[in-house]
Write a protein that holds these residues in place. Structure first.
Motif, PDB file in Angstrom:
ATOM      1  N   ALA A  60       0.805  -1.228   0.000  1.00 52.76           N
ATOM      2  CA  ALA A  60       0.000   0.000   0.000  1.00 52.76           C
ATOM      3  C   ALA A  60       0.837   1.276   0.000  1.00 52.76           C
ATOM      4  CB  ALA A  60      -0.952   0.002   1.190  1.00 52.76           C
ATOM      5  N   ALA A  61       1.896   1.320   0.797  1.00 55.36           N
ATOM      6  CA  ALA A  61       2.716   2.539   0.860  1.00 55.36           C
ATOM      7  C   ALA A  61       3.406   2.805  -0.478  1.00 55.36           C
ATOM      8  CB  ALA A  61       3.747   2.429   1.980  1.00 55.36           C
ATOM      9  N   SER A  62       3.901   1.768  -1.123  1.00 54.81           N
ATOM     10  CA  SER A  62       4.557   1.941  -2.418  1.00 54.81           C
ATOM     11  C   SER A  62       3.554   2.341  -3.487  1.00 54.81           C
ATOM     12  CB  SER A  62       5.281   0.650  -2.829  1.00 54.81           C
ATOM     13  OG  SER A  62       6.320   0.366  -1.923  1.00 54.81           O
ATOM     14  N   ALA A  63       2.354   1.771  -3.436  1.00 59.83           N
ATOM     15  CA  ALA A  63       1.314   2.130  -4.394  1.00 59.83           C
ATOM     16  C   ALA A  63       0.944   3.603  -4.266  1.00 59.83           C
ATOM     17  CB  ALA A  63       0.092   1.247  -4.212  1.00 59.83           C
ATOM     18  N   LYS A  64       0.896   4.090  -3.048  1.00 61.65           N
ATOM     19  CA  LYS A  64       0.568   5.506  -2.824  1.00 61.65           C
ATOM     20  C   LYS A  64       1.673   6.402  -3.391  1.00 61.65           C
ATOM     21  CE  LYS A  64      -0.850   8.806   0.620  1.00 61.65           C
ATOM     22  NZ  LYS A  64      -1.434   9.038   1.912  1.00 61.65           N
ATOM     23  N   LEU A  65       2.930   6.030  -3.151  1.00 59.81           N
ATOM     24  CA  LEU A  65       4.035   6.819  -3.707  1.00 59.81           C
ATOM     25  C   LEU A  65       4.042   6.757  -5.231  1.00 59.81           C
ATOM     26  CD1 LEU A  65       6.507   8.590  -3.103  1.00 59.81           C
ATOM     27  CD2 LEU A  65       7.873   6.482  -3.097  1.00 59.81           C
ATOM     28  N   ALA A  66       3.674   5.615  -5.783  1.00 59.50           N
ATOM     29  CA  ALA A  66       3.652   5.445  -7.243  1.00 59.50           C
ATOM     30  C   ALA A  66       2.770   6.487  -7.930  1.00 59.50           C
ATOM     31  CB  ALA A  66       3.181   4.039  -7.601  1.00 59.50           C
ATOM     32  N   GLU A  67       1.756   6.941  -7.249  1.00 59.60           N
ATOM     33  CA  GLU A  67       0.863   7.954  -7.816  1.00 59.60           C
ATOM     34  C   GLU A  67       1.591   9.270  -8.090  1.00 59.60           C
ATOM     35  OE1 GLU A  67      -2.315   8.374  -5.010  1.00 59.60           O
ATOM     36  OE2 GLU A  67      -2.909   6.264  -5.201  1.00 59.60           O
ATOM     37  N   HIS A  68       2.747   9.468  -7.458  1.00 53.40           N
ATOM     38  CA  HIS A  68       3.455  10.741  -7.550  1.00 53.40           C
ATOM     39  C   HIS A  68       4.762  10.671  -8.342  1.00 53.40           C
ATOM     40  CE1 HIS A  68       0.669  12.398  -4.632  1.00 53.40           C
ATOM     41  NE2 HIS A  68       0.832  11.286  -3.948  1.00 53.40           N
ATOM     42  N   VAL A  69       5.030   9.552  -8.977  1.00 51.28           N
ATOM     43  CA  VAL A  69       6.317   9.420  -9.667  1.00 51.28           C
ATOM     44  C   VAL A  69       6.169   9.244 -11.173  1.00 51.28           C
ATOM     45  CG1 VAL A  69       7.517   8.573  -7.637  1.00 51.28           C
ATOM     46  CG2 VAL A  69       6.529   6.937  -9.234  1.00 51.28           C
ATOM     47  N   GLN A  70       5.073   9.677 -11.710  1.00 51.09           N
ATOM     48  CA  GLN A  70       4.910   9.595 -13.153  1.00 51.09           C
ATOM     49  C   GLN A  70       5.890  10.561 -13.822  1.00 51.09           C
ATOM     50  OE1 GLN A  70       3.169   7.019 -14.109  1.00 51.09           O
ATOM     51  NE2 GLN A  70       2.717   6.751 -11.944  1.00 51.09           N
ATOM     52  N   ASN A  71       6.328  10.208 -15.014  1.00 49.69           N
ATOM     53  CA  ASN A  71       7.310  10.981 -15.793  1.00 49.69           C
ATOM     54  C   ASN A  71       8.689  10.999 -15.144  1.00 49.69           C
ATOM     55  OD1 ASN A  71       5.319  11.718 -17.760  1.00 49.69           O
ATOM     56  ND2 ASN A  71       4.563  13.199 -16.278  1.00 49.69           N
ATOM     57  N   ALA A  72       8.932  10.114 -14.200  1.00 50.34           N
ATOM     58  CA  ALA A  72      10.227  10.040 -13.529  1.00 50.34           C
ATOM     59  C   ALA A  72      11.066   8.925 -14.144  1.00 50.34           C
ATOM     60  CB  ALA A  72      10.027   9.758 -12.041  1.00 50.34           C
ATOM     61  N   LYS A  73      12.379   9.019 -13.933  1.00 45.95           N
ATOM     62  CA  LYS A  73      13.281   7.919 -14.258  1.00 45.95           C
ATOM     63  C   LYS A  73      13.276   7.019 -13.038  1.00 45.95           C
ATOM     64  CE  LYS A  73      16.285  10.793 -17.083  1.00 45.95           C
ATOM     65  NZ  LYS A  73      17.613  11.435 -17.139  1.00 45.95           N
ATOM     66  N   ILE A  74      13.002   5.740 -13.250  1.00 47.91           N
ATOM     67  CA  ILE A  74      12.787   4.861 -12.103  1.00 47.91           C
ATOM     68  C   ILE A  74      13.369   3.472 -12.330  1.00 47.91           C
ATOM     69  CG2 ILE A  74      10.509   4.113 -12.870  1.00 47.91           C
ATOM     70  CD1 ILE A  74       9.657   4.325  -9.880  1.00 47.91           C
ATOM     71  N   VAL A  75      13.838   2.890 -11.237  1.00 49.36           N
ATOM     72  CA  VAL A  75      14.249   1.492 -11.175  1.00 49.36           C
ATOM     73  C   VAL A  75      13.439   0.871 -10.043  1.00 49.36           C
ATOM     74  CG1 VAL A  75      16.136  -0.114 -10.688  1.00 49.36           C
ATOM     75  CG2 VAL A  75      16.584   1.975 -12.003  1.00 49.36           C
ATOM     76  N   LEU A  76      12.844  -0.268 -10.321  1.00 46.06           N
ATOM     77  CA  LEU A  76      12.042  -0.959  -9.320  1.00 46.06           C
ATOM     78  C   LEU A  76      12.799  -2.170  -8.785  1.00 46.06           C
ATOM     79  CD1 LEU A  76       8.645  -0.954 -11.240  1.00 46.06           C
ATOM     80  CD2 LEU A  76       9.275   0.503  -9.303  1.00 46.06           C
ATOM     81  N   PHE A  77      12.616  -2.432  -7.504  1.00 47.15           N
ATOM     82  CA  PHE A  77      13.147  -3.657  -6.916  1.00 47.15           C
ATOM     83  C   PHE A  77      12.236  -4.084  -5.783  1.00 47.15           C
ATOM     84  CE2 PHE A  77      15.160  -0.208  -4.625  1.00 47.15           C
ATOM     85  CZ  PHE A  77      15.246  -0.625  -3.307  1.00 47.15           C
ATOM     86  N   GLY A  78      12.104  -5.395  -5.624  1.00 49.05           N
ATOM     87  CA  GLY A  78      11.186  -5.851  -4.600  1.00 49.05           C
ATOM     88  C   GLY A  78      11.438  -7.269  -4.145  1.00 49.05           C
ATOM     89  N   THR A  79      10.663  -7.642  -3.127  1.00 50.64           N
ATOM     90  CA  THR A  79      10.732  -8.981  -2.561  1.00 50.64           C
ATOM     91  C   THR A  79       9.318  -9.539  -2.430  1.00 50.64           C
ATOM     92  OG1 THR A  79      10.679  -8.107  -0.303  1.00 50.64           O
ATOM     93  CG2 THR A  79      12.847  -8.526  -1.256  1.00 50.64           C
ATOM     94  N   LEU A  80       9.240 -10.865  -2.492  1.00 50.43           N
ATOM     95  CA  LEU A  80       7.965 -11.536  -2.317  1.00 50.43           C
ATOM     96  C   LEU A  80       8.205 -12.885  -1.668  1.00 50.43           C
ATOM     97  CD1 LEU A  80       6.634 -12.917  -5.702  1.00 50.43           C
ATOM     98  CD2 LEU A  80       8.969 -12.282  -5.319  1.00 50.43           C
ATOM     99  N   GLY A  81       7.164 -13.477  -1.134  1.00 52.86           N
ATOM    100  CA  GLY A  81       7.294 -14.729  -0.403  1.00 52.86           C
ATOM    101  C   GLY A  81       7.506 -15.946  -1.279  1.00 52.86           C
ATOM    102  N   ALA A  82       7.238 -15.843  -2.556  1.00 52.82           N
ATOM    103  CA  ALA A  82       7.342 -16.993  -3.447  1.00 52.82           C
ATOM    104  C   ALA A  82       8.780 -17.237  -3.880  1.00 52.82           C
ATOM    105  CB  ALA A  82       6.474 -16.776  -4.687  1.00 52.82           C
ATOM    106  N   ALA A  83       9.097 -18.504  -4.071  1.00 57.48           N
ATOM    107  CA  ALA A  83      10.410 -18.868  -4.596  1.00 57.48           C
ATOM    108  C   ALA A  83      10.502 -18.424  -6.052  1.00 57.48           C
ATOM    109  CB  ALA A  83      10.614 -20.376  -4.499  1.00 57.48           C
ATOM    110  N   ASP A  84      11.718 -18.268  -6.530  1.00 58.91           N
ATOM    111  CA  ASP A  84      11.949 -17.807  -7.897  1.00 58.91           C
ATOM    112  C   ASP A  84      11.273 -18.740  -8.896  1.00 58.91           C
ATOM    113  OD1 ASP A  84      12.801 -16.651 -10.212  1.00 58.91           O
ATOM    114  OD2 ASP A  84      14.938 -16.819  -9.767  1.00 58.91           O
ATOM    115  N   ASN A  85      10.322 -18.188  -9.586  1.00 61.62           N
ATOM    116  CA  ASN A  85       9.595 -18.897 -10.629  1.00 61.62           C
ATOM    117  C   ASN A  85       9.369 -17.869 -11.721  1.00 61.62           C
ATOM    118  OD1 ASN A  85       7.159 -19.408 -12.190  1.00 61.62           O
ATOM    119  ND2 ASN A  85       6.834 -21.176 -10.865  1.00 61.62           N
ATOM    120  N   SER A  86      10.046 -18.030 -12.826  1.00 65.48           N
ATOM    121  CA  SER A  86      10.041 -16.971 -13.830  1.00 65.48           C
ATOM    122  C   SER A  86       8.639 -16.610 -14.303  1.00 65.48           C
ATOM    123  CB  SER A  86      10.931 -17.355 -15.013  1.00 65.48           C
ATOM    124  OG  SER A  86      10.479 -18.559 -15.593  1.00 65.48           O
TER     125      SER A  86
END
Length: 166
Positions: A60-86
């Motif tokens: 939720a916090a990242s989604a809220k910030l996402a609303e304010h970063v349009q037209n920006a240069k951005i790199v995304l990185f994240g984590t999730l509970g699932a094992a690596d599955n392409s």
């Protein structure tokens, strides 16, 4: 180029990745998402946004910030509970990237992280109630295995990723 590394982290997983990024990127400021003010974003040339996956999408916090970063240069990185599955990782990345359609995306890194102990406890209880549910059993195994993530291999992949885009 002045960069801002912002992370949202429920269990410390994404914070670990953010710290790896901060060690690799020159002239970067590292902040928890709670410490970011939208007005600060204009002071940076590149935004590195670290998120955790909540039900297959941005927390939720990242989604809220996402609303304010349009037209920006951005790199995304994240984590999730699932094992690596392409296949699953690709689906999650695409869903998350829809929040940034008007931004210039330079890359996207995703790796497994540990889930909250309350999630593991909930799955243990659900399995007691549904002992034949193979899917739940596999999820629990994945979550328990994920307790060590992001591990050193994940962190090295994060280093390699950030070096490839800087």
């Amino acid at each position: 180029m002045k960069s801002l590394i912002v992370y949202s982290s429920a269990t410390g997983n994404t914070r670990k990745l953010a710290e790896v990024f901060a060690n690799e990127i020159e002239d970067a400021e590292l902040l928890s998402i709670q410490d970011v003010k939208v007005s600060m974003l204009k002071n940076f040339d590149m935004l590195y946004l670290g998120y955790w996956v909540d039900k297959g999408d941005l927390d939720a916090a990242s989604a809220k910030l996402a609303e304010h970063v349009q037209n920006a240069k951005i790199v995304l990185f994240g984590t999730l509970g699932a094992a690596d599955n392409s296949e699953y990782y690709t689906m999650v990345k695409r869903r998350i990237e829809t929040h940034f359609q008007d931004a210039k995306l330079y890359g996207h890194f995703l790796c497994q992280g540990k889930v909250q102990e309350s999630v593991i406890a909930r799955y243990r209880q659900m399995i007691k109630e549904h002992p034949d549910d193979v899917h739940m059993q596999e999820q629990l195994k994945n979550y328990e295995k994920g307790r060590t993530h992001p591990d050193e291999t994940d962190l090295q992949k994060a280093r390699d990723f950030v070096r490839s885009i800087t």
